[in-house]
Scaffold this motif. Sequence first.
Motif, short mmCIF file in Angstrom:
data_model
loop_
_atom_site.label_atom_id
_atom_site.label_comp_id
_atom_site.label_asym_id
_atom_site.label_seq_id
_atom_site.Cartn_x
_atom_site.Cartn_y
_atom_site.Cartn_z
N ASP A 172 -1.67 -13.91 30.03
CA ASP A 172 -1.39 -13.33 28.71
C ASP A 172 -2.15 -12.01 28.52
O ASP A 172 -1.62 -11.05 27.98
N GLU A 173 -3.39 -12.00 29.00
CA GLU A 173 -4.21 -10.80 28.85
C GLU A 173 -3.65 -9.65 29.70
O GLU A 173 -3.55 -8.51 29.24
N VAL A 174 -3.26 -10.00 30.94
CA VAL A 174 -2.69 -8.98 31.83
C VAL A 174 -1.39 -8.45 31.22
O VAL A 174 -1.13 -7.24 31.20
N CYS A 175 -0.59 -9.38 30.68
CA CYS A 175 0.69 -9.00 30.08
C CYS A 175 0.46 -8.05 28.89
O CYS A 175 1.10 -7.00 28.78
N ARG A 176 -0.49 -8.42 28.04
CA ARG A 176 -0.76 -7.59 26.85
C ARG A 176 -1.25 -6.20 27.26
O ARG A 176 -0.75 -5.19 26.78
N LYS A 177 -2.18 -6.17 28.20
CA LYS A 177 -2.74 -4.88 28.61
C LYS A 177 -1.72 -4.03 29.36
O LYS A 177 -1.66 -2.81 29.17
N THR A 178 -0.91 -4.67 30.22
CA THR A 178 0.12 -3.92 30.96
C THR A 178 1.07 -3.29 29.96
O THR A 178 1.43 -2.11 30.06
N SER A 179 1.48 -4.10 28.99
CA SER A 179 2.44 -3.63 28.00
C SER A 179 1.87 -2.44 27.21
O SER A 179 2.52 -1.41 27.05
N GLU A 180 0.64 -2.61 26.77
CA GLU A 180 -0.04 -1.57 25.98
C GLU A 180 -0.14 -0.27 26.79
O GLU A 180 0.17 0.82 26.30
N GLN A 181 -0.56 -0.41 28.05
CA GLN A 181 -0.75 0.78 28.88
C GLN A 181 0.59 1.43 29.25
O GLN A 181 0.72 2.65 29.24
N PHE A 182 1.57 0.57 29.53
CA PHE A 182 2.89 1.11 29.91
C PHE A 182 3.45 1.93 28.74
O PHE A 182 3.95 3.04 28.93
N LEU A 183 3.34 1.38 27.54
CA LEU A 183 3.91 2.08 26.38
C LEU A 183 3.20 3.40 26.10
O LEU A 183 3.81 4.36 25.63
N SER A 184 1.90 3.46 26.40
CA SER A 184 1.24 4.74 26.13
C SER A 184 1.40 5.72 27.29
O SER A 184 1.33 6.92 27.09
N LEU A 185 1.64 5.20 28.51
CA LEU A 185 1.80 6.11 29.65
C LEU A 185 3.23 6.64 29.78
O LEU A 185 3.45 7.73 30.26
N ILE A 186 4.19 5.80 29.34
CA ILE A 186 5.58 6.18 29.56
C ILE A 186 5.96 7.36 28.64
O ILE A 186 5.54 7.42 27.49
N TRP A 187 6.73 8.27 29.20
CA TRP A 187 7.04 9.49 28.46
C TRP A 187 8.24 9.33 27.53
O TRP A 187 8.40 10.09 26.61
N ARG A 230 8.88 3.20 37.33
CA ARG A 230 8.42 1.98 38.02
C ARG A 230 6.97 2.15 38.46
O ARG A 230 6.17 1.23 38.38
N GLN A 231 6.64 3.37 38.89
CA GLN A 231 5.27 3.64 39.33
C GLN A 231 4.29 3.50 38.16
O GLN A 231 3.21 2.93 38.30
N VAL A 232 4.72 3.99 36.99
CA VAL A 232 3.88 3.88 35.80
C VAL A 232 3.68 2.41 35.43
O VAL A 232 2.58 1.98 35.07
N CYS A 233 4.76 1.64 35.56
CA CYS A 233 4.69 0.22 35.22
C CYS A 233 3.70 -0.49 36.15
O CYS A 233 2.84 -1.25 35.70
N ALA A 234 3.81 -0.19 37.45
CA ALA A 234 2.91 -0.82 38.43
C ALA A 234 1.46 -0.36 38.22
O ALA A 234 0.54 -1.16 38.32
N LEU A 235 1.31 0.92 37.89
CA LEU A 235 -0.02 1.47 37.65
C LEU A 235 -0.67 0.76 36.44
O LEU A 235 -1.85 0.41 36.46
N SER A 236 0.16 0.53 35.42
CA SER A 236 -0.33 -0.18 34.22
C SER A 236 -0.75 -1.59 34.58
O SER A 236 -1.76 -2.10 34.11
N PHE A 237 0.07 -2.24 35.43
CA PHE A 237 -0.21 -3.61 35.84
C PHE A 237 -1.52 -3.68 36.63
O PHE A 237 -2.35 -4.55 36.40
N MET A 238 -1.69 -2.71 37.56
CA MET A 238 -2.91 -2.66 38.38
C MET A 238 -4.14 -2.46 37.49
O MET A 238 -5.15 -3.14 37.67
N ALA A 239 -4.02 -1.53 36.57
CA ALA A 239 -5.17 -1.25 35.68
C ALA A 239 -5.49 -2.49 34.85
O ALA A 239 -6.66 -2.81 34.61
#
Lengths: 66, 662
Positions: B517-532, B567-576
Amino acid sequence: MSSVNKKIISQIENGNYAPEIKELLTDLLKIEAKIAEDKKPRYAEDYDRIIKKLAKNRGYTEEAEM
Amino acid sequence: MKFDYLQMKNFRQYPNAKIEFSQSVTKNFTVIQGVNGAGKTNILNAVTWCLFGDEKHIDKKCKGLPIVNSFALSKCKDTTCEVKVELQLIQSDGKRIRIARCEKWKEQNNNLSKVATAHDFLIMREIERDWVGPIYGDDAQYIVDSLIPPAIEEYFFFDGERMNDYFKENTGKDIKSAVFKISQLELCNSLIEHLSARKTEYLRLTRGLSPEADKIRDLIAIYNNSQQKDIEQKNKLEAEYEEAELHEKEYSDKLRDSSLENIESLESERAALVRELGEINGDIDELEKEKINFLHKNMLVIFAFDALTRTKSLIDAQEEAGMIPSPVQNIFIDGLLKKGECICGSNIAAKDESSCVRRKKVEEFLKQNELSEMTKDLINCNIQIQTMIDQLENFQANTVKLSKKLRDLEEKKRQKNRRVEQIDSEISKSDFEEIRDWEKKRGQWAEEKRKKDNEIAILKRQIDRRESILKANNLKLDQELKKEAKHNSLVNLRRFCEDGIRAAEEVRDSIMRNVKDEVCRKTSEQFLSLIWKKGVYKGVTIDDDYNISVLHISGREGIGSLSAGERQVCALSFMAALNSVSGFDVPIIIDTPLARISNVPTRNIAENLPRYLPNKQVSLLVTDKEFTSEVKQTLNNVVGKTYLINFTEKDYGGLSELVLQT
């Protein structure tokens, strides 16, 4: 891996378990961390010692010595 | 923990190079810039080789080439040439650890061979103000592994360019394994395994103590044996299912990536429909379970309904006919007798005849009224019967509601299945042979997957059923052994182990859920702020099987339609996200983090990356194209050191040197 992940320990401490079960899991995890660090294949004696000690505390075993 | 320095001697294209990483808290980024082929990835390889003896990011061009620098080797002639990488770490308490790995190579008559060395891996530790060591070989490796577990190094040192394929190559199972590794849950699994072994041992010790117990234990052994076989078969089927899924996905991706006709959009639509169908099936299963539980809960009342209404009408009729006396409390009549006064106020304590008659009547009434205690129960019982009858009326309404929900879901499922069938048929009729072939193969793997799924479901039911039988037999065995006091201790030890196993499983599952759940929340948060593309995606979700979905604003699954950069941004968010929940304090190295991303998003990532990797020492290995003046400017506040790789192509191979930029 001499120390156990804090998340696991806090999950045990905050869980709704009997104190002996909490102690059992915490002690056994420490043994597991030691096994991982030392690559020590033998665990049975340490497990036996802890299980018998805590099971006795729990009032389960009237004559735990076998 | 931070990296202090990395020194490479004769390692690949580096004859002698040293990187001193930025130690600043605010300027925690170190940038190493170089053109393609200059040796950026080999810096990553130098780190993993030094730590684990393995170049984990070796590319095809370098694979098979000797690790030793060709120029240095040519100068050594008949003598040995040493390759050495030294990495110095600074732990959070300020103490330093120096890790060094070396190999010796020799070229003789055009034959290159490795020369055995007594100590090719060592560490030195700083204790107080002294350097202690060296510690060699396996002992040194244990210390390194405890600082940076090799199983999770890929979440700290990774190749940004390959991030594009991360979710193509990694299934839900791999994601689950990543979450598992990062949470260090192998300790829990090992504990469960060892505690189960002790439980079995305590069971073994009961052999020969009682003939009846022996019989039950033999039965348990037979069931355990079959259970083990079924679990193995289920695992095998699950692996086959995953393989079929991978193949299906491979052809599905081919269809989606084809620019022919409208195949691309049809395939995307089908992928979304299949995902939605999976969710609907999950909802149907849940509702059916709810319905069965509801039926179980009300079963007794349903079967006893006639008897209950009949009982109630009998009690009501008796009450109406005045056959059931009013529930006068005995304590009240007792009080009258003690007081010597009747309810009408007349004296019943005196010795005269009329008083005696009245007293006798009150006493008789008290006797009769013993029945009123039973009447009280009867009246209470009547109230309870009424409650049960009322509950049954609600039952009818609730059953209708649940059935309607189920029918609606089934209808939705039928509609979506119809559309999937239409798409299947449309793609199969494509004018292009290749498309028809891919579709055929996709269909075959989808069918294979369905078959495996059914077989797994049957086995799962069988395993669950056997589990209940085993549980009952274990209980029976305990009861049998408990008949003899001397066996009690063994039974109790077994029970204690069982309780421990159950708790450990709960802890493990709960951490898995929380981390997910934590990974999901953080990935989502980061993806939304990184995606253009703002306002296009709702977020990222991870389902129970750990499959990652990117939700489009329309509610449709969008991971399949992401561009390479997205996809790279999504994976980067997941890694972070994985990194931040890992609990391990390890510096991060990202090779070509912005390779596939164009200008605007690059600025966006450069702005946001430091925010998502706070208090982490980060090293970026970048090309000139990535490290544009705009990115440079954006990262200016966080970059403490920048190195330039100067690369020279020679006859015997390339030579690189690192130059610190001021």
